[in-house]
Design an enzyme around this catalytic site. Sequence first.
Site, mmCIF file in Angstrom:
data_model
loop_
_atom_site.group_PDB
_atom_site.id
_atom_site.type_symbol
_atom_site.label_atom_id
_atom_site.label_comp_id
_atom_site.label_asym_id
_atom_site.label_seq_id
_atom_site.Cartn_x
_atom_site.Cartn_y
_atom_site.Cartn_z
ATOM 1 N N ARG A 131 42.767 26.581 17.189
ATOM 2 C CA ARG A 131 42.569 25.786 18.399
ATOM 3 C C ARG A 131 43.545 26.291 19.459
ATOM 4 O O ARG A 131 44.693 26.625 19.147
ATOM 5 C CB ARG A 131 42.839 24.302 18.137
ATOM 6 C CG ARG A 131 41.756 23.580 17.343
ATOM 7 C CD ARG A 131 40.464 23.371 18.139
ATOM 8 N NE ARG A 131 39.442 22.674 17.361
ATOM 9 C CZ ARG A 131 38.568 23.272 16.539
ATOM 10 N NH1 ARG A 131 38.579 24.590 16.404
ATOM 11 N NH2 ARG A 131 37.688 22.560 15.875
ATOM 12 N N GLU A 146 38.905 24.964 27.092
ATOM 13 C CA GLU A 146 37.626 25.693 27.056
ATOM 14 C C GLU A 146 36.569 24.975 27.887
ATOM 15 O O GLU A 146 36.552 23.754 27.919
ATOM 16 C CB GLU A 146 37.153 25.799 25.596
ATOM 17 C CG GLU A 146 38.098 26.631 24.774
ATOM 18 C CD GLU A 146 37.753 26.629 23.281
ATOM 19 O OE1 GLU A 146 36.680 26.132 22.915
ATOM 20 O OE2 GLU A 146 38.571 27.123 22.507
ATOM 21 N N HIS A 192 35.001 31.197 21.708
ATOM 22 C CA HIS A 192 34.997 30.237 20.597
ATOM 23 C C HIS A 192 33.768 30.483 19.714
ATOM 24 O O HIS A 192 33.023 29.541 19.381
ATOM 25 C CB HIS A 192 35.024 28.784 21.095
ATOM 26 C CG HIS A 192 35.529 27.820 20.049
ATOM 27 N ND1 HIS A 192 36.260 26.698 20.332
ATOM 28 C CD2 HIS A 192 35.422 27.848 18.693
ATOM 29 C CE1 HIS A 192 36.557 26.047 19.221
ATOM 30 N NE2 HIS A 192 36.060 26.735 18.207
#
Lengths: 326, 326
Positions: free
Chosen positions: A245, A274, A292
């Site tokens: 993360r 993000e 991601h």
Amino acid sequence: MATSSSTEKLPRVLIVKRPDAMAVLGDGFVASTKFEILKAFESPLPLPEFLAYHSDSISAIIAPVAAPVTADLIRILPNLRLVVTTSAGVDHVDLVECRRRGISVANAGSSFSEDVADTAVGLLIDVFRRISAANRFVKQRFWPVKGDYPLGSKLGRKRIGIVGLGSIGSKVATRLEAFGCQISYSSRNRKPCVPYHYYMDIEEMAATSDALIICCELNEKTLRLINKDVLSALGKRGVIVNVARGAIIDEEEMVRCLREGEIGGAGLDVFEDEPNVPKELFELDNVVFSPHSAFMTLEGLEELGKVVVGNIEAFFSNKPLLTPVL
Amino acid sequence: MATSSSTEKLPRVLIVKRPDAMAVLGDGFVASTKFEILKAFESPLPLPEFLAYHSDSISAIIAPVAAPVTADLIRILPNLRLVVTTSAGVDHVDLVECRRRGISVANAGSSFSEDVADTAVGLLIDVFRRISAANRFVKQRFWPVKGDYPLGSKLGRKRIGIVGLGSIGSKVATRLEAFGCQISYSSRNRKPCVPYHYYMDIEEMAATSDALIICCELNEKTLRLINKDVLSALGKRGVIVNVARGAIIDEEEMVRCLREGEIGGAGLDVFEDEPNVPKELFELDNVVFSPHSAFMTLEGLEELGKVVVGNIEAFFSNKPLLTPVL
């Protein structure tokens, strides 16, 4: 009529935002004859009105990372009994509120671990051996006009510090051992029966590592775990790879370190905010981005669908969850 | 005077074109007190005149791939006794003429194998998991505006056919086993004590493989070994990785197959007519290039220098070559 009335009794499962897997695989991603999907993102109603209208009927949520399950959301769903995430991490679910309400939580289990581990290794090779940089070099027609190849650094014998030796971290370790890397790890506790060197102190591990690979979960203890001191210990030739993360790294500090050459490079699949990425790194040859997507393969998404459906079907048949968190 | 006369007796070693390693490491790459380097590429004389002037004094050649040791070159060097390549492959050396003249040949041995194997795996991960494509996707600011991620395919359980299970091929196999790939191989002969499935027929291997990785040497039997039939057997989702020599693949046919979607993707470190690359592939997202740099790491080049110097010093001390070819 019989069919219709039996359909009405199917448990209703809310999805607030379209999971990436559904964008790729379509509704077949979580198709089941045993529950009904309520797609808030396809409704013309604004979300609050959609939720107000359906709140009583919703007994489960499928929760991608982009659609957090907050205490506020939980409070307006009086009959919510199950949350199933489409990720391994559950940091976007208010577990305290779920526990208080007796709501069960399942995650994606380890269905993604292999793909995420593969991406971690791919990013590491890319940064050390400059695969993307070499690709650009050729496509920009610099070969051989501009003689200074993007010269890489050997993977073998590199000291790799894995932050979090769980399902993903241990798969990263196995892969990198095959390249002749020296593996060490840090985690909450030393693992029994693991042949790698354990560091209780992450700064100490950074100081003796050529690269750190972040594979741990995000929680209050790992938030900004990779801070200025750790990055500084990693040093000018040190590489950082993050497939966990974004918020585990102090991103602002990492950006500064990369821009000023205080660390050697980075392979980044995740970011603090993000889909916003630190664009000031775009010009750097030693930073590789992915959106991601470390977990994203066609095969992996199909597997994920089976895990999500399996958890929901098990729950409403009073069977144990496949991949329980709470 | 004593020093000067002893210097005059040092064996003279010709280098026609600057090896990449020398461009990176400088003259220290092959520094020795036991022989003297003659750098044709630094002389103001045109090569034929340079060679005519020095021909009698040259007793060895350091031969990068870009400077072939042809029969013509060998003929004008009456006292040539040793050729040392800076590559594992010796296809740029006229071995027939060397044998006829009794000239010894040494190569770079297996000093590059690990780095080349690492690049092969890096290129394979890049193509299957679309690492470079994902990097471009982020840098072009498509995330999440343009929702169609570059979706990759899972590495685990992929059937990988290795063409040539020598020093490099066997290291590729070990690495990919750690990713859960299924390995098979083709080579002149079945290897004893190897756990992988052997194919005598390469077309048959291509038909049952998700990817081929070319790791064999270039010789008359492997020239254009990967022809139209093999590429066609590999099929629409099949990936090809080449870290050996460009001419092992029928490049024109491969380019056509990639452009028309008849194979799934390619990771290419080597080309038929380097440094010319098939630019018509630049627009394809599923092709990754590197500039014949699979072997290029700082550590590997330093190791190469030791092997080259070691071979020359051994030869002129009447000791066995470290990595003899002839």
